[in-house]
Design a protein around this motif. Structure first.
Motif, PDB file in Angstrom:
ATOM      1  N   PHE A   1     -21.513  55.874  42.051  1.00 23.50           N
ATOM      2  CA  PHE A   1     -21.008  54.583  42.501  1.00 23.50           C
ATOM      3  C   PHE A   1     -19.482  54.525  42.468  1.00 23.50           C
ATOM      4  CE2 PHE A   1     -25.137  54.017  40.399  1.00 23.50           C
ATOM      5  CZ  PHE A   1     -25.892  53.618  41.503  1.00 23.50           C
ATOM      6  N   ALA A   2     -18.837  55.665  42.294  1.00 26.70           N
ATOM      7  CA  ALA A   2     -17.371  55.713  42.287  1.00 26.70           C
ATOM      8  C   ALA A   2     -16.827  55.422  43.678  1.00 26.70           C
ATOM      9  CB  ALA A   2     -16.895  57.073  41.805  1.00 26.70           C
ATOM     10  N   THR A   3     -15.735  54.679  43.727  1.00 29.94           N
ATOM     11  CA  THR A   3     -15.103  54.332  44.998  1.00 29.94           C
ATOM     12  C   THR A   3     -13.610  54.160  44.771  1.00 29.94           C
ATOM     13  OG1 THR A   3     -15.174  52.790  46.868  1.00 29.94           O
ATOM     14  CG2 THR A   3     -15.455  51.855  44.667  1.00 29.94           C
ATOM     15  N   SER A   4     -12.873  53.928  45.844  1.00 26.98           N
ATOM     16  CA  SER A   4     -11.428  53.651  45.773  1.00 26.98           C
ATOM     17  C   SER A   4     -10.685  54.729  44.990  1.00 26.98           C
ATOM     18  CB  SER A   4     -11.164  52.272  45.139  1.00 26.98           C
ATOM     19  OG  SER A   4     -11.814  51.260  45.868  1.00 26.98           O
TER      20      SER A   4
ATOM     21  N   ALA B   1      -6.515  59.944  47.415  1.00 24.57           N
ATOM     22  CA  ALA B   1      -7.743  60.637  47.795  1.00 24.57           C
ATOM     23  C   ALA B   1      -7.587  62.147  47.666  1.00 24.57           C
ATOM     24  CB  ALA B   1      -8.130  60.261  49.228  1.00 24.57           C
TER      25      ALA B   1
ATOM     26  N   TYR C   1     -10.046  55.956  39.884  1.00 22.06           N
ATOM     27  CA  TYR C   1     -11.141  55.504  40.747  1.00 22.06           C
ATOM     28  C   TYR C   1     -11.723  54.227  40.164  1.00 22.06           C
ATOM     29  CZ  TYR C   1     -14.319  57.584  37.272  1.00 22.06           C
ATOM     30  OH  TYR C   1     -14.987  57.897  36.116  1.00 22.06           O
ATOM     31  N   GLN C   2     -12.449  53.522  40.986  1.00 24.31           N
ATOM     32  CA  GLN C   2     -13.138  52.320  40.548  1.00 24.31           C
ATOM     33  C   GLN C   2     -14.626  52.484  40.832  1.00 24.31           C
ATOM     34  OE1 GLN C   2     -10.120  49.775  42.793  1.00 24.31           O
ATOM     35  NE2 GLN C   2     -10.471  48.494  40.993  1.00 24.31           N
ATOM     36  N   LEU C   3     -15.419  51.508  40.446  1.00 24.43           N
ATOM     37  CA  LEU C   3     -16.862  51.535  40.671  1.00 24.43           C
ATOM     38  C   LEU C   3     -17.266  50.345  41.526  1.00 24.43           C
ATOM     39  CD1 LEU C   3     -18.076  52.354  37.041  1.00 24.43           C
ATOM     40  CD2 LEU C   3     -17.878  53.951  38.959  1.00 24.43           C
ATOM     41  N   LEU C   4     -18.329  50.537  42.301  1.00 23.17           N
ATOM     42  CA  LEU C   4     -18.883  49.406  43.034  1.00 23.17           C
ATOM     43  C   LEU C   4     -19.270  48.320  42.037  1.00 23.17           C
ATOM     44  CD1 LEU C   4     -21.172  51.274  45.590  1.00 23.17           C
ATOM     45  CD2 LEU C   4     -18.926  50.248  46.027  1.00 23.17           C
TER      46      LEU C   4
ATOM     47  N   SER D   1     -21.531  49.936  36.609  1.00 26.21           N
ATOM     48  CA  SER D   1     -20.255  49.221  36.468  1.00 26.21           C
ATOM     49  C   SER D   1     -20.372  47.966  35.614  1.00 26.21           C
ATOM     50  CB  SER D   1     -19.724  48.842  37.861  1.00 26.21           C
ATOM     51  OG  SER D   1     -20.688  48.073  38.580  1.00 26.21           O
TER      52      SER D   1
END
Length: 696
Positions: A317-320, A324, A344-347, A379
């Motif tokens: 669920f890692a994003t952002s 990159a 990174y962030q999570l949904l 998260s």
């Protein structure tokens, strides 16, 4: 009156225009400047050089010369290239100069000794063996056909300078009192390596399987990995040789590093409570994968060059991911590059916990201990309960921490406020009664969250393992052990578990595990799952390394259960492996400065979809009957499986070893082995095969 010699006149440039003789009648003759070489060639091929010193390249006697030894002080070997059928040439020369010879294209074996040439010599494209006892400065690039290379250089100021080694090389022997340079990679085909040097030397990654490894020097700083050598007499290493780690400057001249962490508040800055997940890593192309520490830092020594870095968060669920991609160029001007941190962030609003179970070997008449680890990959903070079911044939003796409920061999704990990215471990100790060795026991676990889990597929797990008697506590397991051809179409994800135990009489302060991965596995797909103790890890050039340092692992005599540990990871196979194919892997375990312990191989077999059995054995191998009683027949194709060794291991760790006779048929006595599954391993100079047979 002197007789007019037409040939001599033409050679001296006297031309008679009126003679009706073709202008190219003598154009193929080759003048041989060296008087000594003229006589030498006439000894090899009588009459090939005339009195005037001219060689006839078409002289039939040249075709009969296949082996020659040239021991001379002259450096002008003009004409030697016309020995069209020469296969084996040895050249000894005490001269000195810059004239370099042109060697016959037919050469397959070439030996230099005391050679005085200073310019590089072009090596024939078809050469298979090269032996050099002089100076490597005379050798040009090695041809692709080269199978054997021996370089013994006595001049301490000259050393050995290696050109790129060709893929296909199987034998390499290096000996010098000077420096060995240029040994940056070793062909995967190399089976025999001997190195003797008095100066510091760094070795590249070694092939996973070799027939002979000999390091006759204490100047080898460390081993990047330890290949499998079947015969222990063919593994000769200096005392206390260590395994290299990513911080050994011996291997590389530059360094690259950075950090990776979960940016929970999204401010782009790493706060005191913002850590990465266990298992987070970075992909450093073309170097490999490096796991990050608990604080999020990572570093690798590397050679000068440009590297691309991508973050590999373990949570799905890692994003952002910011940034990159990162790029770093290492050079003499910038030998060390520390990249800006990657976050990174999570949904949002994701609930996801994963569960994993591992046990050490389950020994009849002893205690065993189950470890169950639950990780929060989502998260939001997770709460709920976790339950483990111990095989009913075992008796529970210890539960830690205190459970919420116990119902027979089912134990339930409360899971309270498991933080994002954190993990917790629950343990159960159990007594194993006098069960029949080979009996399978099962442990299952389940995690239940108060909020519906977004991915319930990883909330349950099962651990099956056989009961053992006498055993080797260090092993490697693979799950699944079989897969059908249809399951292999897109590749199969495998879970490997490496277990270890300190059976010495003092605690181990450091444990290092190296695993040279099979070519059938995809390195970029490797992901860390769990371990008994904190560890750092990295995967570079197909070599996976886990380092527990410090670990302070007690010895088995003082703490039987506490002396054991494990590490677990998953990795995918390459797609479309055929029926009958086997993927085998073994690991080497180093306790402090002790010699490594090699685990038996973990083997995945590709089976037929309809029958669930192998459609065939490896080419040239037939084994039967299966199941077997007290005897097992093995038939080997002598053309493919010459000079092989057969090893049979039962569930008690007992082994039978035999060498295959010339006939290729052997009958092995199984009466001294335990009933149950047997692992058959056949090892030869060019082949490796494993299979399983059931003994009843």
């Amino acid at each position: 009156m002197n007789t007019f010699n037409l040939q001599r006149a033409l050679q001296l440039g006297w031309f008679c225009i009126g003679l009706a003789i073709p202008s190219n009648a003598f154009s193929q003759l080759q003048f041989i400047p060296s008087v000594w070489l003229r006589g030498w060639m006439n000894e090899l091929a009588p009459g090939c050089v005339n009195e005037a010193g001219y060689l006839d390249p078409d002289h039939p006697a040249l075709d009969t010369v296949h082996t020659a030894v040239c021991n001379t002080n002259t450096l002008d070997l003009t004409g030697i290239q016309y020995l069209h059928h020469l296969k084996d040439l040895t050249i000894f020369s005490a001269g000195a100069g810059v004239i370099t010879p042109v060697l016959p294209d037919s050469l397959e074996r070439l030996t230099f000794g005391g050679f005085g040439f200073t310019g590089p010599i072009s090596i024939p494209d078809g050469l298979r063996s090269l032996f050099n006892y002089s100076s490597t400065s005379i050798i040009g690039p090695a041809p692709a056909s080269l199978d054997t290379l021996l370089l013994h250089i006595g001049d301490a100021t000259a050393g050995i300078l290696l050109m790129p080694l060709p893929e296909g090389l199987s034998y390499l022997d290096l000996s010098t009192s000077g420096q060995i340079t240029g040994l940056t990679s070793i062909p995967s085909t190399l089976r025999d390596l001997r190195i003797i040097t008095n100066t510091p030397l760094c070795l590249p990654i070694l092939p996973p399987v070799m027939d002979h490894l000999e390091l006759g020097s204490t100047s080898v700083y460390c081993l990047p990995n330890l290949p499998f050598v079947q015969d222990p007499d063919h593994l000769i290493l200096p005392n206390n040789l260590q395994i290299c780690d990513p911080y050994d400057e011996c291997i590389y001249t530059n360094a690259i590093g950075g950090s990776l962490w979960l940016d929970a508040d999204g401010d782009g800055l790493q706060g005191p409570n913002e850590h990465p997940f266990a298992g987070d890593a970075v992909q450093v192309d073309p170097l490999g994968i490096v796991g990050v520490t608990y604080d999020g830092d990572w570093m690798r020594f590397a050679n000068a060059g440009t590297y691309t870095v991508n973050a590999l968060p373990i949570s799905p669920f890692a994003t952002s991911i910011t940034p990159a991609v990162q790029t770093a160029t290492l050079s003499d001007v910038d030998p060390v590059v520390i990249l800006p941190g990657t976050s990174y962030q999570l949904l949002p609003d994701i609930t996801d916990v994963t569960i994993d179970i591992t046990t050490p070997q389950v020994i009849t008449g002893q205690h065993t201990q189950l470890s169950m680890t639950v990780r929060n990959m989502g998260s939001v903070v997770a709460s709920g309960s976790v339950t483990v079911n111990v095989d009913p044939s075992l008796s529970i003796t210890i539960i830690s921490p205190d459970p919420l409920a116990v119902n027979g061999n089912s134990v339930t704990w409360a899971m309270e406020d498991l933080q994002i990215g954190e993990q917790d471990t629950w343990t159960v100790g159990a007594w194993v009664p006098a069960l029949m060795p080979g009996t399978m026991v099962q442990f299952t676990g389940h995690a239940m969250t108060t909020i519906t889990d977004n991915d319930p597929s990883n909330n349950s797990c099962t651990w099956n393992t056989p009961v053992l008697a006498a055993y080797d506590p260090n092993d490697k397991l693979v799950f699944p052990a079989t897969a059908t051809a249809s399951e292999m179409l897109d590749g199969e994800e495998l879970i490997y578990t490496i277990r270890f135990q300190n059976t010495g009489n003092f605690h181990a302060s450091r444990v290092v595990i190296t695993d040279t991965l099979s070519d059938d596995l995809v390195p970029s797909s490797m992901r860390y799952i769990s371990s008994s103790h904190p560890c750092s890890w990295w995967l570079v050039n197909g070599l996976l390394t886990f380092r527990f340092d410090p670990i302070y692992l007690p010895d088995s005599s003082s703490d039987q259960l506490g002396s054991q540990g494990f590490v677990k990871f998953k990795i995918a196979t390459r797609p479309a492996l055929p029926v009958g194919h086997q993927v085998h892997n073994a690991a080497d375990i180093f306790f402090d400065i002790n010699p490594p312990i090699r685990t038996p191989p973990a083997v995945l077999e590709v089976v037929d979809d309809a029958t669930g059995w192998q459609a065939r054995s490896a080419e040239g191998v037939h084994i039967g009957p299966n199941p077997a009683s007290d005897q097992l027949n093995i038939w080997l194709n002598a053309d493919q499986w010459s000079n092989v060794r057969v090893t049979i291991m039962d569930v008690l760790g007992r082994r039978t070893v035999a060498s295959a006779p010339r006939s290729g048929h052997m009958v092995l006595d199984l009466s001294g082995l335990a009933s149950g599954p047997l692992l058959i391993t056949i090892t030869g100079p060019e082949h490796y095969h494993t299979t399983k047979v059931i003994k009843y």
